[in-house]
Motif scaffolding. Structure first.
Motif, mmCIF file in Angstrom:
data_model
loop_
_atom_site.group_PDB
_atom_site.id
_atom_site.type_symbol
_atom_site.label_atom_id
_atom_site.label_comp_id
_atom_site.label_asym_id
_atom_site.label_seq_id
_atom_site.Cartn_x
_atom_site.Cartn_y
_atom_site.Cartn_z
ATOM 1 N N ASP A 214 27.023 43.060 30.577
ATOM 2 C CA ASP A 214 28.049 42.941 29.148
ATOM 3 C C ASP A 214 27.473 42.161 28.299
ATOM 4 O O ASP A 214 26.613 41.169 28.418
ATOM 5 C CB ASP A 214 29.445 42.476 29.825
ATOM 6 N N LEU B 194 29.585 31.617 41.049
ATOM 7 C CA LEU B 194 28.961 33.240 41.588
ATOM 8 C C LEU B 194 27.762 33.027 42.353
ATOM 9 O O LEU B 194 26.473 32.435 41.866
ATOM 10 C CB LEU B 194 28.860 33.819 40.073
ATOM 11 N N ARG C 3 36.646 41.855 31.116
ATOM 12 C CA ARG C 3 38.078 42.129 31.626
ATOM 13 C C ARG C 3 38.544 40.760 31.830
ATOM 14 O O ARG C 3 37.875 39.888 32.166
ATOM 15 C CB ARG C 3 37.807 43.106 32.667
ATOM 16 N N THR C 4 39.832 40.848 32.279
ATOM 17 C CA THR C 4 40.699 39.566 32.543
ATOM 18 C C THR C 4 40.495 39.278 34.121
ATOM 19 O O THR C 4 41.513 39.305 34.640
ATOM 20 C CB THR C 4 42.052 39.848 32.153
ATOM 21 N N LEU C 5 39.221 39.157 34.504
ATOM 22 C CA LEU C 5 38.696 38.912 35.772
ATOM 23 C C LEU C 5 38.132 37.671 35.908
ATOM 24 O O LEU C 5 37.377 37.321 35.113
ATOM 25 C CB LEU C 5 38.120 39.933 36.669
ATOM 26 N N ARG C 6 38.438 36.759 36.979
ATOM 27 C CA ARG C 6 37.640 35.507 37.207
ATOM 28 C C ARG C 6 36.160 35.429 37.173
ATOM 29 O O ARG C 6 35.476 34.611 36.341
ATOM 30 C CB ARG C 6 38.002 34.637 38.453
ATOM 31 N N ASP C 7 35.733 36.510 37.648
ATOM 32 C CA ASP C 7 34.443 36.631 37.849
ATOM 33 C C ASP C 7 33.612 37.039 36.663
ATOM 34 O O ASP C 7 32.519 36.621 36.206
ATOM 35 C CB ASP C 7 33.884 37.379 39.131
ATOM 36 N N TYR D 54 42.405 46.275 32.593
ATOM 37 C CA TYR D 54 41.925 44.923 32.634
ATOM 38 C C TYR D 54 41.349 44.442 31.460
ATOM 39 O O TYR D 54 40.656 43.630 31.198
ATOM 40 C CB TYR D 54 41.287 44.492 33.803
ATOM 41 N N TYR E 39 30.380 35.875 31.997
ATOM 42 C CA TYR E 39 30.252 36.477 30.720
ATOM 43 C C TYR E 39 30.926 35.464 29.532
ATOM 44 O O TYR E 39 30.491 35.553 28.377
ATOM 45 C CB TYR E 39 30.541 37.934 30.238
ATOM 46 N N SER F 14 37.558 39.571 26.416
ATOM 47 C CA SER F 14 37.699 40.074 25.058
ATOM 48 C C SER F 14 39.028 40.376 24.582
ATOM 49 O O SER F 14 39.892 40.951 25.437
ATOM 50 C CB SER F 14 36.936 41.531 25.075
ATOM 51 N N LEU F 15 39.186 40.135 23.559
ATOM 52 C CA LEU F 15 40.525 40.499 22.498
ATOM 53 C C LEU F 15 40.518 41.639 21.955
ATOM 54 O O LEU F 15 39.454 42.129 21.525
ATOM 55 C CB LEU F 15 41.011 39.240 21.922
ATOM 56 N N MET G 187 33.152 44.844 26.641
ATOM 57 C CA MET G 187 34.668 44.419 27.292
ATOM 58 C C MET G 187 34.479 43.578 28.255
ATOM 59 O O MET G 187 34.274 44.180 29.442
ATOM 60 C CB MET G 187 35.289 45.855 27.262
ATOM 61 N N SER H 114 28.355 47.257 28.449
ATOM 62 C CA SER H 114 29.700 47.327 28.115
ATOM 63 C C SER H 114 29.829 46.213 27.098
ATOM 64 O O SER H 114 28.842 45.397 26.949
ATOM 65 C CB SER H 114 30.900 47.223 29.293
ATOM 66 N N TYR I 172 32.695 50.121 35.648
ATOM 67 C CA TYR I 172 31.568 49.680 35.378
ATOM 68 C C TYR I 172 30.280 49.690 36.324
ATOM 69 O O TYR I 172 29.171 49.686 35.997
ATOM 70 C CB TYR I 172 31.464 48.453 34.908
ATOM 71 N N TYR J 8 31.277 34.951 45.649
ATOM 72 C CA TYR J 8 31.005 33.564 45.334
ATOM 73 C C TYR J 8 30.537 32.771 46.474
ATOM 74 O O TYR J 8 30.554 33.189 47.549
ATOM 75 C CB TYR J 8 32.623 32.723 45.123
#
Lengths: 552, 243
Positions: free
Chosen positions: B109, A483, B75-79, A325, B84, B88-89, B73, B71, A402, A477
């Motif tokens: 992060d 959140l 991630r491509t996660l909704r939460d 990800y 944050y 990141s690209l 970075m 970190s 993480y 959530y």
């Protein structure tokens, strides 16, 4: 040590140490206004100490030709003692680091003692100091026995031990001064990296030269693993550490890679440091000491072949599961996940091969804590490789990454597998090396065993709990669709687990100290005798592997 | 297969070559293409390099091992995006030698921490994290405010990082030390050169609250305040980010 070297070797050793002293002096001068200056001085002092040691023994009588009839075990003895020293240091710092999570003020308002600087001291002292020295020591022992050949000379093993420990010393003192590349498990800077390459080449040449003179037609399985450890670690180390130093008077360098390419290179290195340093090398140890201690040949020669090549091939693809990800292209993540899952096959083949070898010797496992160390190591190896494949699955990783779960996983491997197999191998070989019937106290081996097992279990359970709670809190959530927890809420929730983890680590540390005492007392009891004759016959237990499982 | 192996394991050199060959395949297939496939890193023409002061701050961040707990970075996660900011690209760390994506979040992060808090907050937090966040378990970094920043080698630092591919100009290298000073001392004659060379949007101000002295605190805060702000590629619609 010096007395066993020929005059030519003594002269060569002096020449190299003087050359090293010159390098140290040059670095000290060039880096006088940089942390590099401190390291130059350290190298200079280490070289001068070496010159003094060689010089003081320079005129002692030369060893006779009869030395060639005996295995050369003194480097192994030294390596085992040094490994135990690093073990206690590394575990002590590790537990200190663990208490910092509970009492963050324990840093004395100074740079050197803050978490970010002493954490790599812990990881390096354990992985490279303890693990590396144990691997070097046991590999030289195993190599001679399984080849029925003596080490090629008296100088190169000492060169490897001295150079390798100088590398470790530069690494840990460097972190305290703020010298680091920030690449996890590859933190030492360019000059230490170059030193390690030189040491590694000499180490590998020892292997090849001894194998070339072997009396056994076949190279034993343990040596395949030790060779894979040496070779692949060399590849990983060189590629991941490619960097441009700011100047020859600066410790600092800039990595040749950046961003996504650097991330992939780093975790290709990082995961395979686990694979080839912390797995392959220690599997080599297992394949020698476990069958010998159990008095049973390895269960299956074919399983050894499948698992060896499976590990060597598949692991190198798995690093990208550290980057699920992230901005790493999706196809690389998918490849990493796929190969990580496939890795379970050779991993469990190894663990199963080890445990099935014990069939018919389970009474010994019950009575002998040394063998039990090795058995538990194989079990933890199986457990943590299963956990690793599981955590590499993308959807699992979204939760575990993480978090402390990763830390728990690493320690299931490091405490449960690496340290246990090492303690087993050390308890087996110390009486062999120092010509004793057994360790000074079998009871203390039992005490160490239970402290290690209980410490590991407390540690791992604490981190499983904290990791999963952390991961869940970050993604929970509330009913209004926002959140539920702030980040600091998750920090507060971790406190009981951080305390438990530090206690588990403390138990493991106490076990290590008990082990040191026991080893020390065993050595003290030992008479000063000559070594073991280079055997004329193959070892019946190890040779049995081929007698029982002949290939077509 | 086992018969072949029975012969192979009698040859040391054979085993060596086989191990090296078999172990090299994974890296060749997974790493090498990342350098050649253009889509791996997005285009971001507005991307700027770190100023000498920010680079010095980044080196302090590395020296203190901040990456061990933070970190960079998302991630491509909704939460994560909601907590944050935009994920990141790859392009955002293309000048990062080495990258600091990190592997553990003992703390949050930091990929988009730049501009989120004031300089005063950062200084107070670094001096004593528990002063602004009572439950924090971060170590205090109070000595950064007491330590003068080394600037005499910044030209060499820029030169070395240019050698591995970051496009610093000769002018930037020649003025590195002066620019580091100027960025943290806005009323000095050196301040003007910083915006001229690194863009009008560059933060030029007293980061550590103490005028006239250039400390490691200045550098670290300057770095933290630029995190996630070297390019706005991550805020643009996906289609607009050059693929």
């Amino acid at each position: 040590m010096i007395g066993q070297m020929t005059t030519g070797e003594r002269q060569f050793a002096l020449a190299m140490l003087i050359a090293l002293a010159v390098v140290g002096l040059a670095l000290a001068v060039a880096g006088h206004d940089d942390p590099l200056g401190g390291h130059g001085t350290l190298i200079l002092l280490a070289a001068l100490a070496g010159v003094f040691a060689v010089g003081s023994g320079y005129h002692s009588p030369e060893p006779g030709e009869e030395r060639l009839q005996l295995y050369y075990d003194d480097p192994t003895k030294a390596g085992i003692i040094i490994a135990m020293g690093w073990a206690v240091l590394g575990m002590f710092v590790g537990d200190w680091v663990a208490w910092l999570f509970v009492y963050p003020e324990l840093t004395f308002d100074a740079g050197w003692s803050s978490f970010g600087r002493i954490r790599p001291v812990h990881t390096t002292a354990i992985i490279f100091g303890f693990g590396g020295n144990a691997l070097i020591a046991t590999s030289l022992y195993v190599l001679q026995r399984t080849s029925r050949a003596r080490l090629p000379d008296q100088l190169s093993p000492w060169f490897v031990l001295f150079g390798y420990n100088l590398f470790c010393l530069l690494a840990v003192t460097g972190y305290l001064m703020g010298i680091t590349q920030s690449k996890e498990y590859a933190e030492p800077e360019w000059y230490a990296d170059i030193l390690l390459v030189i040491v590694w080449v000499v180490y590998f040449v020892i292997y090849l030269r001894t194998l070339a003179r072997r009396k056994e037609p076949h190279i034993y399985v343990a040596n395949w693993y030790y060779m894979a450890f040496i070779l692949v670690v060399a590849i990983l180390h060189i590629v991941n550490n490619l960097a441009v130093p700011v100047s020859l008077g600066h410790a600092k360098s800039y990595s040749s890679f950046s961003g996504v390419q650097d991330a992939m290179t780093q975790w290709w290195y990082g995961h395979n440091a686990v694979a080839f340093f912390l797995t392959a090398g220690f599997l080599g140890m297992l394949y020698y000491y476990l069958p010998l201690r159990a008095g049973r040949p390895i269960f299956s020669y074919r399983l050894s072949i499948i698992s060896f090549w499976g590990i060597t091939f598949l692991y190198m693809w798995a690093g990208s599961h550290h980057l699920h990800y992230t901005a790493l292209p999706h196809w690389v993540q998918t490849l990493g996940m796929t190969f990580s899952v496939m890795l379970l096959v050779p991993s469990w083949a190894s663990a199963g091969n080890a445990l099935l070898t014990l069939n018919g010797a389970w009474d010994k496992v019950r009575d002998d804590a040394t063998l039990r160390f090795m058995m538990v190591a194989a079990v933890f190896y199986g457990l943590s490789t299963f956990e690793g494949s599981f955590m590499a699955i993308r959807s699992v990783n979204s939760l575990s990454h993480y978090t402390d779960w990763t830390v728990g996983h690493v320690h299931a491997g490091a405490l449960g597998w690496v340290a246990m197999i090492t303690f087993g191998a050390i308890y087996a070989s110390v009486p062999w090396l120092w010509k004793q019937k057994s360790m000074y106290s079998a009871k203390l081996v039992e005490v160490h065993f239970w402290l290690a097992v209980v410490g590991t279990i407390i540690y791992v359970f604490a981190m499983w709990n904290s990791g999963i709670i952390q991961g869940l809190m970050w993604r929970t959530y509330n009913e209004s669709g926002t959140l539920a927890y702030s980040f600091v809420d998750s920090v507060i929730a971790m406190r009981p687990y951080y305390i438990a983890r530090a206690i588990g680590g403390l138990l493991f540390l106490i076990g290590g100290i008990v082990g040191c005492y026991n080893i020390w007392m065993t050595i003290r009891m030992a008479p000063r005798t000559v070594g073991e004759t280079v055997a004329g016959e193959a070892d019946p237990v190890l040779a049995g592997t081929r007698a029982i499982q002949p290939a077509e | 297969m086992f018969g072949f192996h029975y012969r192979l394991e009698r040859k040391a050199i054979g085993m060596v070559l086989a191990i090296v060959g078999v172990a090299s395949i994974g890296g060749i297939f997974e790493i090498a293409p990342l350098f050649t496939i253009h889509q791996t890193v997005e285009d971001a023409p507005d991307m700027r390099v770190y100023t000498p002061l920010e680079l010095a701050g980044r080196n302090i961040y590395i020296r203190e091992g901040c990456y061990a707990c933070h970190s960079q970075m998302i991630r491509t996660l909704r939460d994560e995006v909601e907590r944050y900011g935009p994920y990141s690209l790859a392009v955002e760390s293309k000048y990062d030698h080495p990258m600091l994506w990190g592997s553990k979040r003992t703390g949050p992060d930091l990929a988009r921490i730049g501009g989120k808090y004031s300089d005063e907050w950062h200084v107070a937090h670094l001096n004593n994290p528990r002063a602004v966040m009572p439950q924090s378990i971060m170590p205090a970094y109070a000595w950064l405010s007491r330590t003068a920043l080394r600037t005499n080698d910044l030209g060499l630092q820029l030169k070395a990082i240019r050698a591995v591919g970051v496009p610093y100009t000769d002018e930037m290298i020649a003025n590195a030390s002066a620019d580091a000073y100027g960025q943290a001392v806005p009323d000095s004659p050196h301040a003007e050169g910083v915006t001229k060379r690194y863009g009008a949007a560059t933060n030029v101000r007293v980061f550590d609250g103490a005028l006239g002295t250039l400390t490691e605190m200045d550098a670290l805060v300057a770095y933290l305040q630029i995190l996630g702000r070297l390019t706005d590629a991550a805020y643009r619609p996906v289609a607009a980010v050059g693929r």
